[in-house]
Design an enzyme around this catalytic site. Structure first.
Site, PDB file in Angstrom:
ATOM      1  CG  ASP A   1      30.497  15.961 -20.618  1.00 24.54           C
ATOM      2  OD1 ASP A   1      29.651  16.131 -20.066  1.00 24.54           O
ATOM      3  OD2 ASP A   1      30.978  15.548 -19.973  1.00 24.54           O
TER       4      ASP A   1
ATOM      5  CG  ASP B   1      32.179  14.419 -16.571  1.00 23.35           C
ATOM      6  OD1 ASP B   1      31.178  15.462 -16.282  1.00 23.35           O
ATOM      7  OD2 ASP B   1      31.947  13.136 -17.652  1.00 23.35           O
ATOM      8  CD  GLU B   2      29.213  18.733 -16.720  1.00 23.57           C
ATOM      9  OE1 GLU B   2      29.117  20.159 -17.859  1.00 23.57           O
ATOM     10  OE2 GLU B   2      28.633  17.829 -16.504  1.00 23.57           O
TER      11      GLU B   2
HETATM   12  N1  DCP Z   1      26.402  11.294 -12.065  1.00 20.77           N
HETATM   13  C1  DCP Z   1      25.833  10.541 -11.494  1.00 20.77           C
HETATM   14  N2  DCP Z   1      24.814  10.562 -11.351  1.00 20.77           N
HETATM   15  C2  DCP Z   1      23.884  11.242 -12.477  1.00 20.77           C
HETATM   16  C3  DCP Z   1      24.862  11.946 -13.569  1.00 20.77           C
HETATM   17  C4  DCP Z   1      25.775  11.487 -13.031  1.00 20.77           C
HETATM   18  O1  DCP Z   1      26.436   9.665 -10.281  1.00 20.77           O
HETATM   19  N3  DCP Z   1      22.596  11.171 -12.406  1.00 20.77           N
HETATM   20  C5  DCP Z   1      28.501  10.785 -12.479  1.00 20.77           C
HETATM   21  C6  DCP Z   1      28.473   9.504 -12.703  1.00 20.77           C
HETATM   22  C7  DCP Z   1      29.019  10.059 -14.544  1.00 20.77           C
HETATM   23  C8  DCP Z   1      29.914  11.336 -14.064  1.00 20.77           C
HETATM   24  O2  DCP Z   1      28.698  11.873 -12.945  1.00 20.77           O
HETATM   25  O3  DCP Z   1      29.977   9.217 -14.729  1.00 20.77           O
HETATM   26  C9  DCP Z   1      29.397  12.532 -14.619  1.00 20.77           C
HETATM   27  O4  DCP Z   1      28.113  12.861 -15.302  1.00 20.77           O
HETATM   28  P1  DCP Z   1      27.641  12.634 -17.310  1.00 20.77           P
HETATM   29  O5  DCP Z   1      26.465  13.629 -17.054  1.00 20.77           O
HETATM   30  O6  DCP Z   1      28.744  13.456 -17.919  1.00 20.77           O
HETATM   31  O7  DCP Z   1      27.978  11.355 -17.873  1.00 20.77           O
HETATM   32  P2  DCP Z   1      28.542  10.405 -18.365  1.00 20.77           P
HETATM   33  O8  DCP Z   1      30.528  10.898 -18.197  1.00 20.77           O
HETATM   34  O9  DCP Z   1      28.866   9.390 -17.314  1.00 20.77           O
HETATM   35  O10 DCP Z   1      28.707  10.322 -19.478  1.00 20.77           O
HETATM   36  P3  DCP Z   1      28.669  11.095 -21.290  1.00 20.77           P
HETATM   37  O11 DCP Z   1      29.447   9.850 -21.680  1.00 20.77           O
HETATM   38  O12 DCP Z   1      27.294  11.469 -21.543  1.00 20.77           O
HETATM   39  O13 DCP Z   1      28.912  12.536 -20.352  1.00 20.77           O
HETATM   40 MG    MG Z   2      30.744  12.847 -19.093  1.00 21.30          MG
END
Ligand code: DCP
Ligand code: MG
Length: 385
Positions: free
Chosen positions: A23, A121-122
């Site tokens: 992730d 992203d995962e």
């Molecule tokens: N995303 C979005 N709206 C959400 C959740 C996520 O648009 N409610 C998008 C933005 C994030 C991406 O998906 O960058 C990946 O989601 P993650 O939950 O993996 O969050 P992040 O990668 O940003 O942070 P983390 O480091 O906690 O994984």
């Molecule tokens: Mg993420």
């Protein structure tokens, strides 16, 4: 275990597989920092500035610096602004995120073809058999982290275990840039100490319910019988019972380029009231829309699936000249089909909404998606995707 005449054998763990969950860290925000190094170390918020959008936007994600202010995904941009007026608001560049996502996928493919992306992203990787014949899953996880960093300049976190559920929990354990290994001999300890909010697949409402049942950690969940859990949580109870014992047999499903996204739900009792059907369709429309957003796809064809009490199953589709624009529109279309085709007096056993003939979503400053929380009620395998 013996319940009167019924005998349940305790489920067993399959520890033969090696699964990695990767992730990316603060994905969209980290990409923006990479593109514009002056943002480094600053609270970066991926959303249009509320002053520009008239306060309508939603936060897609935020850098770790911004999270210190309490800012998180799905929060309104207005709220984020109130929490951190000096935050750097950046509109998303989804084309770029998608291309990086593709780049990362190519890295995964060096190691295995058994890849299941969950979003841009995962992904889960089954590396039990891998292209290098490397025995150590941990070593592969390290290598992938390194490859991603070398080739994209971005960091990710990795979880390594013997099933998807544990690998997913593990990747979230030490963020950013973390790597967490949960071997079979540690999974019990790991799960017992896990706050219930961290249980993947348990939505906010279920967490509240768990709290009223005095379930705060994995240990509390573990102490409940399967019957108690099914009583309280319906069919999700079965999964909870297994997962808290470190059991998750779901396979890493290879993602072929998705042509459709659908969700369906079976009711414990056949629906006989219009209002219940409306509620269910609204919930499904929201879920499907979220899944579409997550996959950066949209479509013009909506399929409603109805299964009646007698198991007779019907699917009805409608195609429109334009793409479904939001969850509300999707809901309205599903309602339309239901009103034309549905027969309430037969009792509704299952409802499903699918959007098909999908195309990639190209963002031209479409207001940020109506992201709701990431994991809705119910465990992921409670619904068909
Ligand atoms: N995303 C979005 N709206 C959400 C959740 C996520 O648009 N409610 C998008 C933005 C994030 C991406 O998906 O960058 C990946 O989601 P993650 O939950 O993996 O969050 P992040 O990668 O940003 O942070 P983390 O480091 O906690 O994984
Ligand atoms: Mg993420």
């Amino acid at each position: 275990m013996q319940y009167g005449m019924l005998t349940f054998s305790e489920p067993k763990r399959d520890i033969s597989r090696k699964i990695i969950h990767i992730d990316m860290d603060a994905f969209y925000a980290s990409v923006e920092v990479r593109e514009n190094p002056s943002l480094k170390g600053k609270p970066v918020i991926i959303a249009r500035h509320p002053k520009e959008s008239g306060g309508r936007g939603v936060v897609a994600t935020a850098s770790y610096e911004a999270r210190k202010y309490g800012i998180h995904s799905a929060m309104s941009a207005q709220k984020a602004y109130e929490l951190c007026p000096n935050g750097m608001f950046v509109s998303g560049n989804f084309e770029l995120y998608r291309s990086i996502s593709q780049q990362i996928r190519t890295i995964f493919q060096r190691y295995t073809d058994l890849i299941q992306p969950l979003s841009l992203d995962e992904a889960y990787l089954d590396i039990t058999e891998n292209k290098f014949g490397i025995n150590s899953a941990t070593l592969i996880a390290y290598r992938i982290q390194q490859d991603i960093f070398d080739e994209t300049g971005l960091t990710c976190s990795a979880g390594v275990s013997y099933n998807k559920f544990l690998a997913k929990l593990a990747s979230d354990f030490k963020k950013p840039s973390g790597i967490t290994i949960v071997p079979p001999e540690h999974s019990h300890f790991f799960l017992m100490n896990l706050p219930i909010e961290k249980f993947y697949g348990v939505g906010k409402k279920s967490v509240e319910k768990m709290h009223t049942l005095k379930i705060f950690t994995g240990q509390h969940l573990y102490n409940k019988s399967e019957l108690e859990l099914v009583d309280a949580f319906g069919k999700m109870g079965h999964s909870l019972y297994r997962r808290v014992r470190g059991i998750d047999d779901s396979l890493v499903k290879i993602d072929r380029d998705r042509k459709s996204v659908g969700k369906e739900t079976t009711f414990l009792e056949d629906l006989k009231e219009e209002e219940k059907v409306t509620q269910a369709l609204r919930m499904l429309a929201n879920k499907v829309y979220d899944a579409l957003k997550k996959n950066q796809k949209h479509g013009k064809t909506v399929v409603l699936k109805i299964r009646y009490g007698d198991f007779d199953t019907q699917t009805r589709r409608r195609t429109f000249p334009n793409y479904m624009h939001d969850a509300e529109e999707l809901f309205a279309v599903a309602m339309d089909i239901w009103e034309a085709e549905g027969e309430l007096n037969r009792g509704v056993r299952l409802l499903g909404i699918t959007v098909t003939s999908l195309d990639p979503l190209l963002y031209e400053n479409i207001p940020l998606p109506l992201w709701k929380k990431k994991d809705e009620e119910g465990l992921e395998d409670g619904y068909k995707t």
